[in-house]
Design a protein around this motif. Structure first.
Motif, PDB file in Angstrom:
ATOM      1  N   ALA B  27       0.823  -1.218   0.000  1.00  0.00           N
ATOM      2  CA  ALA B  27       0.000   0.000   0.000  1.00  0.00           C
ATOM      3  C   ALA B  27       0.858   1.269   0.000  1.00  0.00           C
ATOM      4  CB  ALA B  27      -0.951  -0.020   1.202  1.00  0.00           C
ATOM      5  N   PRO B  28       1.802   1.442   0.955  1.00  0.00           N
ATOM      6  CA  PRO B  28       2.646   2.641   0.871  1.00  0.00           C
ATOM      7  C   PRO B  28       3.525   2.649  -0.382  1.00  0.00           C
ATOM      8  CG  PRO B  28       3.417   1.180   2.626  1.00  0.00           C
ATOM      9  CD  PRO B  28       2.086   0.653   2.178  1.00  0.00           C
ATOM     10  N   LEU B  29       3.886   1.472  -0.880  1.00  0.00           N
ATOM     11  CA  LEU B  29       4.683   1.429  -2.117  1.00  0.00           C
ATOM     12  C   LEU B  29       3.905   2.082  -3.255  1.00  0.00           C
ATOM     13  CD1 LEU B  29       7.199   0.333  -3.676  1.00  0.00           C
ATOM     14  CD2 LEU B  29       5.870  -1.743  -4.098  1.00  0.00           C
ATOM     15  N   VAL B  30       2.643   1.671  -3.372  1.00  0.00           N
ATOM     16  CA  VAL B  30       1.799   2.240  -4.437  1.00  0.00           C
ATOM     17  C   VAL B  30       1.657   3.747  -4.233  1.00  0.00           C
ATOM     18  CG1 VAL B  30      -0.564   2.298  -5.340  1.00  0.00           C
ATOM     19  CG2 VAL B  30       0.555   0.090  -4.860  1.00  0.00           C
ATOM     20  N   LEU B  31       1.428   4.157  -2.978  1.00  0.00           N
ATOM     21  CA  LEU B  31       1.268   5.586  -2.703  1.00  0.00           C
ATOM     22  C   LEU B  31       2.540   6.362  -3.048  1.00  0.00           C
ATOM     23  CD1 LEU B  31      -0.707   7.713  -1.612  1.00  0.00           C
ATOM     24  CD2 LEU B  31       0.306   7.379   0.653  1.00  0.00           C
ATOM     25  N   ALA B  32       3.701   5.764  -2.750  1.00  0.00           N
ATOM     26  CA  ALA B  32       4.968   6.431  -3.075  1.00  0.00           C
ATOM     27  C   ALA B  32       5.081   6.622  -4.586  1.00  0.00           C
ATOM     28  CB  ALA B  32       6.151   5.616  -2.546  1.00  0.00           C
ATOM     29  N   VAL B  33       4.701   5.606  -5.339  1.00  0.00           N
ATOM     30  CA  VAL B  33       4.774   5.709  -6.811  1.00  0.00           C
ATOM     31  C   VAL B  33       3.824   6.791  -7.297  1.00  0.00           C
ATOM     32  CG1 VAL B  33       4.324   4.492  -8.947  1.00  0.00           C
ATOM     33  CG2 VAL B  33       5.548   3.329  -7.089  1.00  0.00           C
ATOM     34  N   ILE B  34       2.585   6.785  -6.762  1.00  0.00           N
ATOM     35  CA  ILE B  34       1.593   7.791  -7.169  1.00  0.00           C
ATOM     36  C   ILE B  34       2.103   9.195  -6.875  1.00  0.00           C
ATOM     37  CG2 ILE B  34      -0.693   8.746  -6.630  1.00  0.00           C
ATOM     38  CD1 ILE B  34      -1.624   5.862  -6.134  1.00  0.00           C
ATOM     39  N   ASP B  35       2.656   9.370  -5.653  1.00  0.00           N
ATOM     40  CA  ASP B  35       3.101  10.703  -5.232  1.00  0.00           C
ATOM     41  C   ASP B  35       4.453  11.098  -5.846  1.00  0.00           C
ATOM     42  OD1 ASP B  35       0.866  10.914  -3.740  1.00  0.00           O
ATOM     43  OD2 ASP B  35       1.836  10.880  -1.769  1.00  0.00           O
ATOM     44  N   GLY B  36       5.100  10.153  -6.562  1.00  0.00           N
ATOM     45  CA  GLY B  36       6.426  10.434  -7.095  1.00  0.00           C
ATOM     46  C   GLY B  36       7.501  10.459  -6.036  1.00  0.00           C
ATOM     47  N   PHE B 133       7.515  15.475  10.339  1.00  0.00           N
ATOM     48  CA  PHE B 133       6.111  15.678  10.006  1.00  0.00           C
ATOM     49  C   PHE B 133       5.962  16.522   8.752  1.00  0.00           C
ATOM     50  CE2 PHE B 133       5.323  14.388  14.449  1.00  0.00           C
ATOM     51  CZ  PHE B 133       4.289  13.495  14.232  1.00  0.00           C
ATOM     52  N   GLU B 134       6.909  17.454   8.551  1.00  0.00           N
ATOM     53  CA  GLU B 134       6.807  18.320   7.374  1.00  0.00           C
ATOM     54  C   GLU B 134       7.369  17.678   6.129  1.00  0.00           C
ATOM     55  OE1 GLU B 134       8.408  22.285   8.046  1.00  0.00           O
ATOM     56  OE2 GLU B 134       7.298  22.332   9.946  1.00  0.00           O
ATOM     57  N   ASN B 135       8.414  16.847   6.293  1.00  0.00           N
ATOM     58  CA  ASN B 135       9.164  16.405   5.120  1.00  0.00           C
ATOM     59  C   ASN B 135       9.000  14.941   4.723  1.00  0.00           C
ATOM     60  OD1 ASN B 135      10.909  18.824   4.290  1.00  0.00           O
ATOM     61  ND2 ASN B 135      11.128  18.738   6.518  1.00  0.00           N
ATOM     62  N   GLN B 136       8.492  14.107   5.634  1.00  0.00           N
ATOM     63  CA  GLN B 136       8.356  12.700   5.249  1.00  0.00           C
ATOM     64  C   GLN B 136       7.271  12.574   4.180  1.00  0.00           C
ATOM     65  OE1 GLN B 136      10.392  10.489   6.025  1.00  0.00           O
ATOM     66  NE2 GLN B 136      11.223  10.882   8.066  1.00  0.00           N
ATOM     67  N   SER B 137       7.456  11.594   3.301  1.00  0.00           N
ATOM     68  CA  SER B 137       6.463  11.365   2.247  1.00  0.00           C
ATOM     69  C   SER B 137       5.179  10.825   2.868  1.00  0.00           C
ATOM     70  CB  SER B 137       7.001  10.351   1.242  1.00  0.00           C
ATOM     71  OG  SER B 137       7.118   9.079   1.841  1.00  0.00           O
ATOM     72  N   ARG B 138       4.083  11.009   2.151  1.00  0.00           N
ATOM     73  CA  ARG B 138       2.808  10.458   2.616  1.00  0.00           C
ATOM     74  C   ARG B 138       2.899   8.946   2.743  1.00  0.00           C
ATOM     75  NH1 ARG B 138      -2.614  12.323   0.024  1.00  0.00           N
ATOM     76  NH2 ARG B 138      -1.752  11.342  -1.841  1.00  0.00           N
ATOM     77  N   ALA B 139       3.728   8.334   1.901  1.00  0.00           N
ATOM     78  CA  ALA B 139       3.876   6.878   1.950  1.00  0.00           C
ATOM     79  C   ALA B 139       4.434   6.437   3.317  1.00  0.00           C
ATOM     80  CB  ALA B 139       4.794   6.411   0.823  1.00  0.00           C
ATOM     81  N   VAL B 140       5.479   7.142   3.780  1.00  0.00           N
ATOM     82  CA  VAL B 140       6.054   6.801   5.079  1.00  0.00           C
ATOM     83  C   VAL B 140       5.030   7.026   6.187  1.00  0.00           C
ATOM     84  CG1 VAL B 140       7.764   7.524   6.793  1.00  0.00           C
ATOM     85  CG2 VAL B 140       8.456   7.146   4.422  1.00  0.00           C
ATOM     86  N   LEU B 141       4.340   8.166   6.117  1.00  0.00           N
ATOM     87  CA  LEU B 141       3.334   8.459   7.146  1.00  0.00           C
ATOM     88  C   LEU B 141       2.223   7.415   7.141  1.00  0.00           C
ATOM     89  CD1 LEU B 141       3.067  12.355   6.742  1.00  0.00           C
ATOM     90  CD2 LEU B 141       4.314  11.072   8.502  1.00  0.00           C
ATOM     91  N   LEU B 142       1.807   6.993   5.945  1.00  0.00           N
ATOM     92  CA  LEU B 142       0.755   5.979   5.852  1.00  0.00           C
ATOM     93  C   LEU B 142       1.218   4.655   6.465  1.00  0.00           C
ATOM     94  CD1 LEU B 142      -2.058   5.080   4.797  1.00  0.00           C
ATOM     95  CD2 LEU B 142      -0.907   4.318   2.710  1.00  0.00           C
ATOM     96  N   TRP B 143       2.495   4.318   6.243  1.00  0.00           N
ATOM     97  CA  TRP B 143       2.997   3.043   6.754  1.00  0.00           C
ATOM     98  C   TRP B 143       2.968   3.006   8.283  1.00  0.00           C
ATOM     99  CZ3 TRP B 143       2.979  -1.675   6.189  1.00  0.00           C
ATOM    100  CH2 TRP B 143       3.856  -2.529   6.864  1.00  0.00           C
ATOM    101  N   ARG B 144       3.271   4.138   8.923  1.00  0.00           N
ATOM    102  CA  ARG B 144       3.133   4.204  10.385  1.00  0.00           C
ATOM    103  C   ARG B 144       1.703   3.858  10.800  1.00  0.00           C
ATOM    104  NH1 ARG B 144       3.224   9.441  12.350  1.00  0.00           N
ATOM    105  NH2 ARG B 144       4.125   9.053  14.384  1.00  0.00           N
ATOM    106  N   GLN B 145       0.739   4.434  10.080  1.00  0.00           N
ATOM    107  CA  GLN B 145      -0.663   4.212  10.457  1.00  0.00           C
ATOM    108  C   GLN B 145      -1.058   2.755  10.227  1.00  0.00           C
ATOM    109  OE1 GLN B 145      -0.281   7.661  11.610  1.00  0.00           O
ATOM    110  NE2 GLN B 145      -2.480   7.291  11.635  1.00  0.00           N
TER     111      GLN B 145
END
Ligand SMILES: [K+]
Ligand SMILES: [K+]
Lengths: 509, 509
Positions: B27-36, B133-145
């Motif tokens: 899931a975060p892998l896909v999000l990372a690809v989507i977000d670039g 919190f400001e600089n991590q990718s959404r993918a990393v943040l999603l993986w925590r959740q």
């Protein structure tokens, strides 16, 4: 609501105890007359003891004590003796200038009662300021010491002699130790057991006084005059901790401090074991699992604290003082005596936390010690290990053994209840101390509140910061001191006899 | 030493779990690809999960789990998932500038593992700084959740579904509640029970996401975009507490905070009761003694804290925010979620101490909650009352009842063991945190250390001062953070499965 407890019998017995309190009150009275000090405080106390005690005694002629009446009598007696015992402090305070911690229209009775309760419960927390230590008569100072000695004797009699089935996890546990039963077989009459205990207690106190004064006569302890020797003998075997010196054991030479250590250790040893020792029987102490555990705890914790004091550049000194202070203050905390050989409040947080943990240990059951006691911890640790074992072998049946005997499961539960209740009540007291301090706009520190709460509830005496060994409890708000009075009382008679008074089943069923 | 535990079976099952971890990692892998964003952190983690998991899986073909193998498997699985789950944080840290809490040659792996363990144990304590919190990718943040959501699911399956005889006082207690047994009768196959629980968990998460996002679409919650709605849904029913927002629930409008409260409450409710609710059966929850106790605790403590916040001139405000913040943060602490609606570290010591006491309560057994749990407290209180009664009526036999059922005495002892062990370990952790802080020349406050220790060991997340809700744990020394990692692990799987690993009997007998 129909009351089914024979409270008249309980009150009547408490009355007898109060009446007899007039006898030890005669000692400071005589000293006051000799010293030319005011005898009034003691005359008033003796009058109240005789009149109140006599009146209560008359509530019932034929007195029978079942379980509940005994609980009630113990709770009432400790409260009553604290109240009557605090009269000399209160009356003294009325005549003192307002610089005294006992003086003042509001704080007077609270502080006097605090000192009385701290005395009879062998807590040793004081509200006496430097002014008091300098200006109070020797008679007043002696009365503090005597109260503690009586408190130690009282708890011994309750735990071993007269009411051995009373203090729930104290005495029921004693039963699991074969020693007690064997002494009973030797001396089937309760009076006789009580007399043995009493004899041993008096003998040890005399030995302590003799030892301390001999050091003085030998020129090794200039400060340890006869008054100090007697005063400290009265509160060392009783693991009680009051001292007529503001600097406690720190006021004396190193050799005195070394001499005090064994008396604290002995005071917190099961008196039945001590009785065997006086008979030349050394095998029983060595075979006692609890005794080895207790001595082991003192040795290990003493070594840890000495090492911590040694390693901290702020407190590091030569080998002898390091070991002496480490061992003395660990023994003082673990045996719940509460003397201090130095201001341990200046030690590192690590060393102070070790002393703090030591407060929860306590000496042996069947002694003058307070706190949770090594027997309960031993059972708790064994129960932990057993439960770990049965969690991987659910089908296994593994009785819990102490020495040669099986500890029954009800006793294990009693022990768990006691340990957990003690910790929870300590926690809640800490929260109260913090909140009450904030309420009056005086921010107590968390560790300060924890230390004072543990020291009060577990009947040790000193703690840290404003409750430090060379400080006093007058710095806490009046409401906190009132609650502390109640907590000393609950802690000393082992929680349960007070808690049951608040159940409906106690009064009705 | 001959090892009698079939550790290969345990490792093999852990391997299977690790292998399957690659699926949520997609899931975060896909999000990372989507977000670039950089997909490497997730590719590495997936590779390790598949290779390591596959290798472990091959240790045993026919896997049998007895009690001990199950303990070992649970301990290994939580540790292994934390380790593999922390790889994305570690790899991200390697590429990040040194301002990141994840970066740096020494702190990198410790902080990454801290975040991973805090995730899978649903603790929610973070080492992420403002930079993260400001600089991590959404993918990393999603993986925590996601890690937290998986942790909540895992504990549910262990407690109710697959291994219900495992977690000593968790599941054995569940047995005492007739509900579980009845569900089993309805659905005798374990898989089916697991599927029901899983379905309920997924459904509640979806409902939470839908509710949060609906508030956004209605214009009532501008900050609650789809990413935030999903992220908070993943960590509210799981009573887990991570948030992609540095200000946690404080970043959202009041209506969002009100909306989060019921999902925390539901997440800490026995899922078997929730299942009955979905069947339209309202009587069982109402008849459940534990449910009433749990709700009662939330209401009473919520009222007390609200009143304290109200009475303190520093924090007093209007009625709605007072009740909202009082209730929200009490619910958050008691359910062990760990969100914060406001910086409660600014509250009065009294209010903070109430939150602190609330940490030890926990929600219902058989839920995603951590801490001691209301069922254990209920049994403890009943055992206290029973022991008070038998102390005045020693001959009385009074079985302890919960609802219609008798709780057997072994379970009472298990509960006592658990509560006492939890409190003692918390105490010792506090002492360690203080001493370790002094060692590095950084004086942590006593309450600061107590709060952080309780919050870590009881898997809550935030506490006070440097562990405050809007702060992070990077301020503690590295050694302290390493010990905290271990304590989160021990606390989440309920102490016993880890402690038994250190007994010789576990490996040999
Ligand atoms: K004492
Ligand atoms: K949490």
């Amino acid at each position: 609501m129909e009351i089914r407890v024979d409270w008249r019998s309980s009150c009547s017995l408490t009355g007898t105890v109060l009446k007899w309190l007039s006898v030890p009150l005669a000692a400071p009275l005589v000293l006051a007359v000799i010293d030319g000090d005011d005898p009034l405080p003691f005359l008033v106390a003796i009058a109240v003891a005789v009149v109140l005690g006599g009146a209560l005694e008359r509530l019932r002629e034929e007195r029978t004590l079942e379980q509940r009446e005994a609980f009630l009598m113990v709770a009432l007696t400790w409260f009553g003796v604290a109240a009557v015992g605090s009269i000399p402090f209160f009356v003294t305070g009325l005549a003192a200038p307002s610089a005294s911690a006992f003086a003042g229209p509001i704080d007077g009775p609270v502080n006097a009662f605090f000192e009385g309760m701290s005395g009879i419960t062998t807590t040793g927390a004081t509200v006496m300021s430097g002014w008091d230590f300098e200006n109070q008569s020797r008679a007043v100072l002696l009365w503090r010491q005597l109260l503690q000695w009586l408190g130690g004797l009282g708890i011994l009699i309750v735990a071993i002699g007269l009411l051995s089935n009373l203090l729930v996890a104290g005495a029921q546990l004693m039963e699991t130790e074969s020693q007690t039963r064997n002494v009973r077989k030797l001396h089937p009459h309760l009076d006789e057991t009580a007399r043995l205990i009493w004899g041993l207690y008096v003998g040890l106190t005399a030995l302590a006084a003799g030892t301390f004064y001999a050091l003085h006569l030998l020129g090794l302890a200039p400060e340890m005059d006869l008054f100090n020797a007697v005063s400290h003998a009265l509160t060392s075997v009783a693991t009680a901790g009051f001292s007529p010196e503001p600097d406690s054991a720190g006021a004396f030479t190193p050799i005195v401090q070394w001499a005090i250590i064994p008396f604290m250790i002995v005071g917190a040893t099961n008196f039945v074991l001590l009785y065997y020792l006086t008979q030349g029987d050394w095998t029983r102490p060595i075979e006692s699992e609890e005794f080895r555990f207790y001595i082991g705890v003192l040795a290990v914790l003493g070594a840890i604290v000495s090492a911590m004091v040694w390693l901290d550049p702020e407190t590091s000194s030569a080998v002898e003082p390091t070991i002496r202070h480490g061992l003395f203050n660990v023994v003082s905390m673990v045996t719940t005596t509460g003397y201090a050989s130095t201001d341990f409040d200046l030690w590192s947080p690590g060393a102070k936390h070790m002393l703090f943990l030591g407060m929860f240990l306590g000496g042996m059951a069947g002694s003058t010690t307070c706190s949770i006691k090594s027997l309960r911890w031993l059972v708790t640790i064994k129960a932990f290990r057993r439960n770990l074992f049965t969690s991987i072998h659910p089908e296994a049946v593994r009785p819990l053994r102490l020495g040669d005997e099986v500890v029954d499961e009800e006793t294990v539960q009693d022990v768990y209840t006691y340990v957990l209740l003690a910790i929870i009540i300590f926690f809640l007291l800490t929260v109260f101390v913090v909140v009450d301090s904030v309420r009056v706009g005086d921010g107590v520190g968390e560790f300060e509140a924890m230390g004072a709460s543990a020291s009060i509830f577990l009947n040790i005496g000193p703690a840290f910061e404003r409750a430090g060994p060379f400080e006093n409890y007058a710095g806490f708000p009046t409401t906190t001191r009132i609650v502390m009075i109640v907590m000393m009382w609950i802690g000393r008679i082992e929680i349960i006899p007070v808690l049951v008074l608040f159940t409906a089943a106690f009064w009705r069923s």
